[in-house]
Design a protein around this motif. Structure first.
Motif, PDB file in Angstrom:
ATOM      1  N   LEU A 189       0.834  -1.201   0.000  1.00 38.20           N
ATOM      2  CA  LEU A 189       0.000   0.000   0.000  1.00 38.20           C
ATOM      3  C   LEU A 189       0.869   1.251   0.000  1.00 38.20           C
ATOM      4  O   LEU A 189       0.621   2.197  -0.769  1.00 38.20           O
ATOM      5  N   ASN A 190       1.923   1.275   0.827  1.00 43.34           N
ATOM      6  CA  ASN A 190       2.808   2.434   0.869  1.00 43.34           C
ATOM      7  C   ASN A 190       3.511   2.640  -0.469  1.00 43.34           C
ATOM      8  O   ASN A 190       3.612   3.767  -0.968  1.00 43.34           O
ATOM      9  N   VAL A 191       4.030   1.550  -1.051  1.00 45.64           N
ATOM     10  CA  VAL A 191       4.702   1.652  -2.352  1.00 45.64           C
ATOM     11  C   VAL A 191       3.733   2.170  -3.410  1.00 45.64           C
ATOM     12  O   VAL A 191       4.090   3.030  -4.231  1.00 45.64           O
ATOM     13  N   SER A 192       2.500   1.672  -3.401  1.00 46.11           N
ATOM     14  CA  SER A 192       1.505   2.112  -4.383  1.00 46.11           C
ATOM     15  C   SER A 192       1.190   3.593  -4.212  1.00 46.11           C
ATOM     16  O   SER A 192       1.042   4.327  -5.207  1.00 46.11           O
ATOM     17  N   ARG A 193       1.097   4.041  -2.978  1.00 46.70           N
ATOM     18  CA  ARG A 193       0.845   5.458  -2.728  1.00 46.70           C
ATOM     19  C   ARG A 193       2.015   6.316  -3.195  1.00 46.70           C
ATOM     20  O   ARG A 193       1.823   7.383  -3.799  1.00 46.70           O
ATOM     21  N   VAL A 194       3.222   5.861  -2.924  1.00 52.86           N
ATOM     22  CA  VAL A 194       4.406   6.615  -3.347  1.00 52.86           C
ATOM     23  C   VAL A 194       4.496   6.660  -4.865  1.00 52.86           C
ATOM     24  O   VAL A 194       4.795   7.712  -5.451  1.00 52.86           O
ATOM     25  N   GLU A 195       4.222   5.539  -5.547  1.00 53.53           N
ATOM     26  CA  GLU A 195       4.261   5.539  -7.011  1.00 53.53           C
ATOM     27  C   GLU A 195       3.204   6.465  -7.590  1.00 53.53           C
ATOM     28  O   GLU A 195       3.450   7.165  -8.578  1.00 53.53           O
ATOM     29  N   TYR A 196       2.029   6.494  -6.982  1.00 51.30           N
ATOM     30  CA  TYR A 196       0.988   7.412  -7.440  1.00 51.30           C
ATOM     31  C   TYR A 196       1.431   8.858  -7.216  1.00 51.30           C
ATOM     32  O   TYR A 196       1.252   9.722  -8.096  1.00 51.30           O
ATOM     33  N   ALA A 197       2.028   9.112  -6.046  1.00 44.83           N
ATOM     34  CA  ALA A 197       2.523  10.460  -5.750  1.00 44.83           C
ATOM     35  C   ALA A 197       3.579  10.889  -6.760  1.00 44.83           C
ATOM     36  O   ALA A 197       3.584  12.032  -7.231  1.00 44.83           O
ATOM     37  N   LYS A 198       4.484   9.976  -7.118  1.00 50.17           N
ATOM     38  CA  LYS A 198       5.511  10.297  -8.113  1.00 50.17           C
ATOM     39  C   LYS A 198       4.878  10.681  -9.450  1.00 50.17           C
ATOM     40  O   LYS A 198       5.313  11.630 -10.113  1.00 50.17           O
ATOM     41  N   ALA A 199       3.843   9.937  -9.834  1.00 51.44           N
ATOM     42  CA  ALA A 199       3.164  10.245 -11.096  1.00 51.44           C
ATOM     43  C   ALA A 199       2.534  11.634 -11.058  1.00 51.44           C
ATOM     44  O   ALA A 199       2.601  12.393 -12.039  1.00 51.44           O
ATOM     45  N   ARG A 200       1.924  11.994  -9.931  1.00 47.86           N
ATOM     46  CA  ARG A 200       1.291  13.302  -9.815  1.00 47.86           C
ATOM     47  C   ARG A 200       2.344  14.420  -9.763  1.00 47.86           C
ATOM     48  O   ARG A 200       2.142  15.509 -10.312  1.00 47.86           O
ATOM     49  N   ALA A 206       0.835  20.267  -7.226  1.00 49.84           N
ATOM     50  CA  ALA A 206       1.477  20.870  -6.065  1.00 49.84           C
ATOM     51  C   ALA A 206       1.762  19.804  -5.006  1.00 49.84           C
ATOM     52  O   ALA A 206       0.929  18.934  -4.758  1.00 49.84           O
ATOM     53  N   ILE A 207       2.925  19.901  -4.391  1.00 47.91           N
ATOM     54  CA  ILE A 207       3.317  18.916  -3.381  1.00 47.91           C
ATOM     55  C   ILE A 207       2.280  18.844  -2.267  1.00 47.91           C
ATOM     56  O   ILE A 207       1.946  17.754  -1.783  1.00 47.91           O
ATOM     57  N   ALA A 208       1.761  19.993  -1.857  1.00 49.86           N
ATOM     58  CA  ALA A 208       0.792  20.014  -0.766  1.00 49.86           C
ATOM     59  C   ALA A 208      -0.465  19.230  -1.120  1.00 49.86           C
ATOM     60  O   ALA A 208      -1.116  18.653  -0.234  1.00 49.86           O
ATOM     61  N   ASP A 209      -0.828  19.187  -2.400  1.00 47.18           N
ATOM     62  CA  ASP A 209      -2.019  18.452  -2.821  1.00 47.18           C
ATOM     63  C   ASP A 209      -1.737  16.963  -3.005  1.00 47.18           C
ATOM     64  O   ASP A 209      -2.608  16.128  -2.753  1.00 47.18           O
ATOM     65  N   VAL A 210      -0.534  16.649  -3.453  1.00 50.05           N
ATOM     66  CA  VAL A 210      -0.211  15.272  -3.815  1.00 50.05           C
ATOM     67  C   VAL A 210      -0.297  14.338  -2.613  1.00 50.05           C
ATOM     68  O   VAL A 210      -0.772  13.203  -2.730  1.00 50.05           O
ATOM     69  N   GLY A 211       0.143  14.798  -1.455  1.00 49.99           N
ATOM     70  CA  GLY A 211       0.092  13.947  -0.275  1.00 49.99           C
ATOM     71  C   GLY A 211      -1.315  13.456   0.014  1.00 49.99           C
ATOM     72  O   GLY A 211      -1.533  12.268   0.267  1.00 49.99           O
ATOM     73  N   TYR A 212      -2.282  14.358  -0.038  1.00 50.88           N
ATOM     74  CA  TYR A 212      -3.671  13.976   0.230  1.00 50.88           C
ATOM     75  C   TYR A 212      -4.247  13.142  -0.911  1.00 50.88           C
ATOM     76  O   TYR A 212      -4.991  12.189  -0.686  1.00 50.88           O
ATOM     77  N   GLN A 213      -3.893  13.486  -2.149  1.00 51.14           N
ATOM     78  CA  GLN A 213      -4.363  12.705  -3.294  1.00 51.14           C
ATOM     79  C   GLN A 213      -3.899  11.252  -3.197  1.00 51.14           C
ATOM     80  O   GLN A 213      -4.584  10.341  -3.660  1.00 51.14           O
ATOM     81  N   SER A 214      -2.741  11.061  -2.590  1.00 49.82           N
ATOM     82  CA  SER A 214      -2.142   9.727  -2.522  1.00 49.82           C
ATOM     83  C   SER A 214      -2.576   8.936  -1.298  1.00 49.82           C
ATOM     84  O   SER A 214      -2.181   7.777  -1.139  1.00 49.82           O
ATOM     85  N   GLY A 215      -3.340   9.566  -0.416  1.00 46.30           N
ATOM     86  CA  GLY A 215      -3.884   8.835   0.718  1.00 46.30           C
ATOM     87  C   GLY A 215      -3.146   9.008   2.029  1.00 46.30           C
ATOM     88  O   GLY A 215      -3.418   8.281   2.997  1.00 46.30           O
TER      89      GLY A 215
END
Length: 247
Positions: A189-200, A206-215
């Motif tokens: 789950l963590n890896v999937s969230r990080v990979e999604y964050a990298k894509a965004r 914006a970094i501030a938005d990506v954290g919440y978008q990624s869960g």
């Protein structure tokens, strides 16, 4: 240990390619995987790569090929700094996990990362041994756990909920998933969230938005988890240069 934000590292992207270059870093990674084939080159120091429960000690001039979605970690030896390049390539070629100690191929790799041209990458890939696609299919339970997580990274079902859904003990669910994927459900789950964050971040969000978008619950949790799986900060990844390079 040097703070991650002060490590000199750059990210360069071209179509279907991403190059990470990191210099004199003692930062370690948690066990992780990524959807691209990766080819690493050690420039200075030593790296210990653990993959398929086997340990590889890599020295300057060594290349390592890591197939897509294969869990691994690549960390410094005895806490000493090392410098390396990692080239991530979107490709379906069935390349084998391998360590290559060939000066000509190493020199070719260095030429590839200078130009980042698709033609030079194809030439490099053509020189690497293929492997038979004999990976075992995931058991249905593990596949459904992955799908449940990936379908809702922000509010995934808990392990207790999943265990009840599959009429399994939670411990059995975790053990089965790890046997099938090489990761615990929590790590996946963590890896999937990080990979999604990298894509965004690559898309310019914006970094501030990506954290919440990624869960992630908050920015601190996002930053800490991102660093633990990538040995880079979200800002380093988003901008392609470290803070120390901005001076």
């Amino acid at each position: 240990m040097t703070d991650t934000r002060h490590v000199r590292q750059t990210f360069h992207r071209a179509q279907g390619l991403e190059l990470r270059s990191t210099w004199q870093s003692t930062q370690a990674y948690k066990r992780h995987c990524h959807p691209q084939l990766s080819i690493g080159a050690i420039v200075e120091g030593q790296t210990c790569c653990v993959c398929h429960d086997r340990e590889y000690i890599l020295n300057p001039g060594d290349l390592i090929v890591i197939p897509a979605n294969v869990p691994h970690s690549c960390n410094p030896v005895d806490g000493q700094p090392r410098s390396y390049h990692m080239l991530y390539i979107d490709t379906d070629l069935p390349l084998a996990l391998q360590v290559i100690r060939n000066p000509d191929l190493f020199a070719h790799y260095l030429d590839v990362i200078e130009t980042m041209s698709p033609a030079s990458v194809e030439t490099l890939l053509s020189a690497l041994p293929r492997c038979a696609d004999n990976a075992d299919a995931l058991r249905s339970t593990s596949q459904q756990v992955q799908e449940a997580f990936l379908s809702d990274l922000t509010s995934p079902p808990s392990l207790d909920e999943l265990a009840q859904r599959f009429s399994l003990r939670k411990e059995t669910l975790i053990r089965t998933f790890r046997q099938d994927t090489g990761l615990t459900p929590g790590s996946f789950l963590n890896v999937s969230r990080v990979e999604y964050a990298k894509a965004r971040l690559r898309a310019g969000d914006a970094i501030a938005d990506v954290g919440y978008q990624s869960g992630f619950a908050d920015q601190s949790h996002f930053h800490k988890t991102f660093v633990s799986y990538t040995a880079a900060t979200p800002r380093q990844y988003a901008t392609g240069r470290s803070i120390s390079d901005n001076k």
